[in-house]
Design an enzyme around this catalytic site. Structure first.
Site, PDB file in Angstrom:
ATOM      1  CB  THR A   1      -0.943   0.026   1.207  1.00 19.75           C
ATOM      2  OG1 THR A   1      -0.172   0.104   2.415  1.00 19.75           O
ATOM      3  CG2 THR A   1      -1.829  -1.211   1.235  1.00 19.75           C
TER       4      THR A   1
ATOM      5  CB  ALA B   1       3.427   1.210  -3.902  1.00 22.45           C
ATOM      6  CB  SER B   2       1.266   6.599  -4.887  1.00 17.20           C
ATOM      7  OG  SER B   2       1.669   7.321  -3.732  1.00 17.20           O
TER       8      SER B   2
ATOM      9  CB  ILE C   1       9.380   3.572   1.977  1.00 21.21           C
ATOM     10  CG1 ILE C   1      10.398   4.524   2.613  1.00 21.21           C
ATOM     11  CG2 ILE C   1       9.576   2.147   2.524  1.00 21.21           C
ATOM     12  CD1 ILE C   1      10.235   4.682   4.117  1.00 21.21           C
ATOM     13  N   GLY C   2       7.387   2.717  -0.406  1.00 20.72           N
ATOM     14  CA  GLY C   2       6.532   1.687  -0.987  1.00 20.72           C
ATOM     15  C   GLY C   2       7.025   1.214  -2.335  1.00 20.72           C
TER      16      GLY C   2
ATOM     17  CE1 TYR D   1       2.881   9.092   9.845  1.00 21.44           C
ATOM     18  CE2 TYR D   1       4.681   9.475  11.381  1.00 21.44           C
ATOM     19  CZ  TYR D   1       4.187   8.858  10.247  1.00 21.44           C
ATOM     20  OH  TYR D   1       4.986   8.015   9.523  1.00 21.44           O
TER      21      TYR D   1
END
Length: 280
Positions: free
Chosen positions: A27, A29-30, A35-36, A191
């Site tokens: 998830t 990973a855009s 990092i994704g 966060y």
């Protein structure tokens, strides 16, 4: 699992594609700078088929802007280790409580099953100090950073329960941020709170899921250069690493990819810090 204290020689010879035949969902990973994306490339290089989740509207609203999901997918495809593996991408607003289960269903429909879940996504912004935060900020981070992760794990576990007993490869990796280490994150209270919840629930999830052959671990990648810091702030953080540089996305990606392999089958319920000796 090994039954002897001394593995046979063939067990010690590392498979160059240790995730061949496995499927993964990453998830968040855009962005190719994120990092994704780095995790997805490592998993693909190890032989896995990978489903890339993205939520472009989130990145569009951030200072760094959105990347092209097609470009991210192409970057992962170019390192596929197994010619039979595939890379698929799909959107999803994980602040919607119905989306996590839909996303898991989409992956299973695409690949037949899901072996590896890497919950890398998080909400950026909409945060502040103790004096600045409000209920809306807290709720927004809860929905994306924590609730959606638990709902993803729940849906994933249910999908694995439908597989034959003993199916190998069950892996969950969540992400935290070192919020409980020296200094904490006083400027990002919402966060830090929600990421701390993931660290705290890791052991409970691992105990719940180990009987189903699923390991659960959480990774703190430390400060990673994904393009959000520049100038003096960037240099100041770099100086606090013994190596004199920030972490790069592939640093935590190597750890996460290893946790997804059979070699890490005896590691579960752990919060693993991958900070390169960062001095807090």
């Amino acid at each position: 699992m090994p039954t002897s204290p001394h593995p046979a020689p063939e067990e010690l010879r590392r498979d160059p594609l240790p995730l061949r035949g496995r499927t993964a969902l990453v998830t968040g990973a855009s962005r190719r700078a994120g990092i994704g994306h780095a995790v997805a490339r490592r998993l693909a290089a190890y032989g896995a088929s990978v489903y890339l989740h993205h939520h472009v509207p989130h990145d569009t609203a951030m200072p760094w802007g959105a990347d092209s999901p097609e470009a991210v997918a192409d970057s992962v495809r170019e390192v596929l280790g197994d010619p039979g593996a595939r890379v698929v991408m799909g959107p999803g607003d994980l602040s919607d409580p119905a989306v996590p289960a839909r996303l898991i269903d989409a992956v299973v429909a695409e690949f037949g099953r899901l072996d590896i879940l890497v919950a890398n996504h998080a909400l950026s912004g909409s945060d502040g100090t103790l004096d600045e935060i409000d209920a809306a900020m807290l709720d927004a981070h809860w929905a994306v950073d924590t609730r959606s992760v638990l709902l993803l794990v729940q849906a994933y576990a249910r999908s694995r329960a439908r597989l034959p007993k003993g199916t190998p490869g069950g892996r969950v990796v969540m992400m935290t941020s070192g919020q409980d280490m020296a200094g904490g994150m006083p400027g990002e209270i919402a966060y830090a709170l929600q990421k701390g919840a993931l660290a705290s629930i890791t052991r409970s999830l691992s105990t719940t899921l180990i009987e189903h052959g699923i390991t659960v671990n959480t990774v703190n990648p430390g400060p990673v250069d994904t393009g959000y810091a520049t100038g003096e702030a960037h240099a100041a953080v770099a100086a606090r690493f013994p190596a004199g540089r920030w972490g790069v996305p592939d640093d935590p990606a190597r750890l996460i990819a290893w946790l997804a392999t059979d070699e890490a089958g005896w590691v579960t319920g752990e919060v693993v810090n991958s900070e390169g000796g960062f001095r807090r």
